[in-house]
Design a protein around this motif. Structure first.
Motif, PDB file in Angstrom:
ATOM      1  N   ILE A 198       0.837  -1.194   0.000  1.00 52.87           N
ATOM      2  CA  ILE A 198       0.000   0.000   0.000  1.00 52.87           C
ATOM      3  C   ILE A 198       0.875   1.248   0.000  1.00 52.87           C
ATOM      4  O   ILE A 198       2.052   1.195   0.379  1.00 52.87           O
ATOM      5  CB  ILE A 198      -0.967   0.040   1.205  1.00 52.87           C
ATOM      6  N   GLU A 199       0.292   2.350  -0.438  1.00 56.19           N
ATOM      7  CA  GLU A 199       0.946   3.659  -0.403  1.00 56.19           C
ATOM      8  C   GLU A 199       0.213   4.511   0.626  1.00 56.19           C
ATOM      9  O   GLU A 199      -0.987   4.784   0.484  1.00 56.19           O
ATOM     10  CB  GLU A 199       0.883   4.319  -1.788  1.00 56.19           C
ATOM     11  N   THR A 200       0.901   4.893   1.679  1.00 58.32           N
ATOM     12  CA  THR A 200       0.249   5.610   2.781  1.00 58.32           C
ATOM     13  C   THR A 200       0.312   7.127   2.646  1.00 58.32           C
ATOM     14  O   THR A 200      -0.330   7.835   3.427  1.00 58.32           O
ATOM     15  CB  THR A 200       0.880   5.204   4.126  1.00 58.32           C
ATOM     16  N   HIS A 201       1.065   7.639   1.659  1.00 58.67           N
ATOM     17  CA  HIS A 201       1.149   9.086   1.478  1.00 58.67           C
ATOM     18  C   HIS A 201      -0.050   9.579   0.673  1.00 58.67           C
ATOM     19  O   HIS A 201       0.046   9.928  -0.511  1.00 58.67           O
ATOM     20  CB  HIS A 201       2.464   9.464   0.796  1.00 58.67           C
ATOM     21  N   VAL A 202      -1.200   9.544   1.332  1.00 60.07           N
ATOM     22  CA  VAL A 202      -2.451  10.001   0.737  1.00 60.07           C
ATOM     23  C   VAL A 202      -3.139  10.934   1.733  1.00 60.07           C
ATOM     24  O   VAL A 202      -2.716  11.052   2.883  1.00 60.07           O
ATOM     25  CB  VAL A 202      -3.375   8.814   0.391  1.00 60.07           C
ATOM     26  N   GLY A 223       4.766  15.320  -0.861  1.00 55.37           N
ATOM     27  CA  GLY A 223       4.846  13.898  -1.178  1.00 55.37           C
ATOM     28  C   GLY A 223       3.534  13.164  -1.226  1.00 55.37           C
ATOM     29  O   GLY A 223       3.527  11.930  -1.346  1.00 55.37           O
ATOM     30  N   CYS A 224       2.396  13.876  -1.145  1.00 52.24           N
ATOM     31  CA  CYS A 224       1.099  13.217  -1.208  1.00 52.24           C
ATOM     32  C   CYS A 224       0.903  12.609  -2.593  1.00 52.24           C
ATOM     33  O   CYS A 224       1.071  13.271  -3.616  1.00 52.24           O
ATOM     34  CB  CYS A 224      -0.015  14.214  -0.905  1.00 52.24           C
ATOM     35  N   ARG A 225       0.519  11.340  -2.638  1.00 52.59           N
ATOM     36  CA  ARG A 225       0.403  10.614  -3.906  1.00 52.59           C
ATOM     37  C   ARG A 225      -1.040  10.480  -4.408  1.00 52.59           C
ATOM     38  O   ARG A 225      -1.274  10.078  -5.545  1.00 52.59           O
ATOM     39  CB  ARG A 225       1.003   9.217  -3.738  1.00 52.59           C
ATOM     40  N   GLY A 226      -2.010  10.792  -3.565  1.00 54.16           N
ATOM     41  CA  GLY A 226      -3.411  10.690  -3.961  1.00 54.16           C
ATOM     42  C   GLY A 226      -4.285  11.351  -2.912  1.00 54.16           C
ATOM     43  O   GLY A 226      -3.919  11.427  -1.737  1.00 54.16           O
ATOM     44  N   LEU A 300      -7.798   3.529  -2.358  1.00 52.73           N
ATOM     45  CA  LEU A 300      -6.788   4.361  -3.017  1.00 52.73           C
ATOM     46  C   LEU A 300      -5.386   3.961  -2.563  1.00 52.73           C
ATOM     47  O   LEU A 300      -4.471   3.838  -3.385  1.00 52.73           O
ATOM     48  CB  LEU A 300      -7.049   5.830  -2.718  1.00 52.73           C
ATOM     49  N   MET A 301      -5.194   3.760  -1.258  1.00 49.84           N
ATOM     50  CA  MET A 301      -3.894   3.321  -0.749  1.00 49.84           C
ATOM     51  C   MET A 301      -3.454   2.020  -1.414  1.00 49.84           C
ATOM     52  O   MET A 301      -2.300   1.876  -1.828  1.00 49.84           O
ATOM     53  CB  MET A 301      -3.963   3.087   0.768  1.00 49.84           C
ATOM     54  N   TRP A 302      -4.396   1.076  -1.497  1.00 52.08           N
ATOM     55  CA  TRP A 302      -4.059  -0.234  -2.054  1.00 52.08           C
ATOM     56  C   TRP A 302      -3.746  -0.128  -3.541  1.00 52.08           C
ATOM     57  O   TRP A 302      -2.789  -0.730  -4.033  1.00 52.08           O
ATOM     58  CB  TRP A 302      -5.208  -1.209  -1.806  1.00 52.08           C
ATOM     59  N   ALA A 303      -4.531   0.659  -4.264  1.00 54.17           N
ATOM     60  CA  ALA A 303      -4.308   0.820  -5.705  1.00 54.17           C
ATOM     61  C   ALA A 303      -2.949   1.444  -5.983  1.00 54.17           C
ATOM     62  O   ALA A 303      -2.195   0.982  -6.851  1.00 54.17           O
ATOM     63  CB  ALA A 303      -5.427   1.664  -6.316  1.00 54.17           C
ATOM     64  N   LEU A 304      -2.608   2.483  -5.248  1.00 56.34           N
ATOM     65  CA  LEU A 304      -1.307   3.123  -5.417  1.00 56.34           C
ATOM     66  C   LEU A 304      -0.187   2.164  -5.050  1.00 56.34           C
ATOM     67  O   LEU A 304       0.887   2.173  -5.663  1.00 56.34           O
ATOM     68  CB  LEU A 304      -1.227   4.392  -4.565  1.00 56.34           C
ATOM     69  N   GLY A 305      -0.429   1.318  -4.057  1.00 58.57           N
ATOM     70  CA  GLY A 305       0.568   0.331  -3.653  1.00 58.57           C
ATOM     71  C   GLY A 305       0.850  -0.707  -4.725  1.00 58.57           C
ATOM     72  O   GLY A 305       1.905  -1.345  -4.718  1.00 58.57           O
ATOM     73  N   GLN A 306      -0.089  -0.864  -5.662  1.00 55.99           N
ATOM     74  CA  GLN A 306       0.117  -1.799  -6.776  1.00 55.99           C
ATOM     75  C   GLN A 306       0.822  -1.128  -7.947  1.00 55.99           C
ATOM     76  O   GLN A 306       1.045  -1.752  -8.989  1.00 55.99           O
ATOM     77  CB  GLN A 306      -1.221  -2.373  -7.250  1.00 55.99           C
ATOM     78  N   GLY A 307       1.161   0.151  -7.789  1.00 55.65           N
ATOM     79  CA  GLY A 307       1.849   0.872  -8.853  1.00 55.65           C
ATOM     80  C   GLY A 307       0.936   1.399  -9.942  1.00 55.65           C
ATOM     81  O   GLY A 307       1.402   1.740 -11.032  1.00 55.65           O
TER      82      GLY A 307
END
Length: 328
Positions: A198-202, A223-226, A300-307
């Motif tokens: 996951i990507e936590t910078h949301v 650094g927010c990604r979403g 959103l975190m999970w989707a970003l974590g998949q690249g």
């Protein structure tokens, strides 16, 4: 006799009074001993001892790993958890453990287990019953209702009916006949694959009159990604003076997905209805439809974590993955 596992993580249900306030102290075995006999074979493992305010992405990953590790050894798993972030955990586990082969039921309480009139015994008994009888999936059991985990929201701070199933009916309710199944979650079956990337910078932002969209760019610069924006009504965003719509477009061009949900707890966002929504849609805003904010941010975190890139996330949000959204 069904073989069940209780994974204890702390929370109010396991708390005791101290000079610093309520602190998680009871073990899972303590909870079970106070509950009395149940018609199941139950094993207990204490994996955390935290107030749920302290449960964060690192704990989500650890909890998911524990569930995945033990899922083939039991007919169902109960996860005792604090109420404050339980809906977030339930939503994230739904994405991390897609196609889980057994029912996994989260529960907790508004009052500690050792208090005479606590709601904890009822909730824990319900969770075990759900873990023994529901179809495979991630659920939350509370106040005589069993709900799909990714559809739950905590809506009350002290009352026993703390959680609601938003935009879909509960899976089951307790009646005088027992656990009455109301709806079928319709979840896919197959082999579960653990995926905790996951990507936590949301960020989750609630729009209000006067909100300066410049702040969104400050998030992106940090650094927010979403971003999930809780917009007005059906998903409307202002474009006069403080041009939120234009800001959304610029962020998306930078590769930062913006999900538009509604501040209204019930029903859906629909960016096609009003001009203020259509303009945001034209700029690339992604509709959350009838998802909860908890489910939208974890998805959103999970989707970003998949690249996934913005286009792939748009397509991902157009799919119902774990029962989290109505595509209609």
């Amino acid at each position: 006799m069904k073989k069940l596992l209780l994974l204890s993580t702390g929370g109010t249900i396991a708390s005791r009074a101290s000079n610093e306030g309520l602190v998680p102290q009871d073990s899972g075995q303590d909870l079970l001993s106070m509950l009395g006999p149940l018609p199941y074979q139950i094993d207990v493992r204490d994996i955390l001892q935290l107030d749920s305010s302290n449960i964060q992405p690192e704990e989500w990953k650890f909890i998911a790993e524990q569930i995945y590790k033990y899922r083939t050894k039991y007919d169902g798993i109960v996860l005792s958890h604090g109420t404050d972030t339980m809906a977030y955990t339930a939503s994230m586990l739904s994405f991390m453990l897609q196609k889980i082969e057994i029912p996994v039921v989260l529960t907790g309480s508004q009052v500690p287990m050792d208090v005479v009139l606590s709601d904890a015994p009822h909730n824990l008994r319900l969770a075990f019953s759900a873990a023994a009888s529901c179809k495979p999936g991630i659920y939350l059991a509370f106040d005589r209702k069993v709900m799909l985990g990714c559809r739950t929201v905590k809506v009350r701070t002290t009352n026993f009916n703390a959680f609601e199933s938003v935009n879909v009916p509960p899976i089951a309710r307790v009646t005088s006949d027992g656990l009455d199944m109301i709806s079928d979650p319709g979840l896919g079956t197959g082999k579960c694959e653990l995926n905790t990337n996951i990507e936590t910078h949301v960020s989750l932002v609630k729009l209000f009159p006067g909100f300066d969209p410049v702040l969104l760019f400050a998030m992106a610069d940090s650094g927010c990604r979403g971003i999930v924006v809780e917009a007005y009504g059906l998903g409307g965003m202002n474009y006069i003076r403080r041009n939120m719509v234009a800001a959304v477009g610029k962020l998306i061009k930078q590769g930062i997905p913006v999900i538009a949900s509604s501040q209204c707890l019930y029903e859906r966002s629909d960016l096609t209805r009003y001009e203020v929504g259509r303009l945001a849609l034209l700029e690339g805003a992604i509709s959350a439809r009838d998802m909860t904010s908890e489910s939208a941010i974890t998805k959103l975190m999970w989707a970003l974590g998949q690249g996934m890139n913005v286009t792939e996330i748009q397509n991902f949000f157009d799919q119902n993955i774990v029962g989290e959204v109505t595509i209609n």
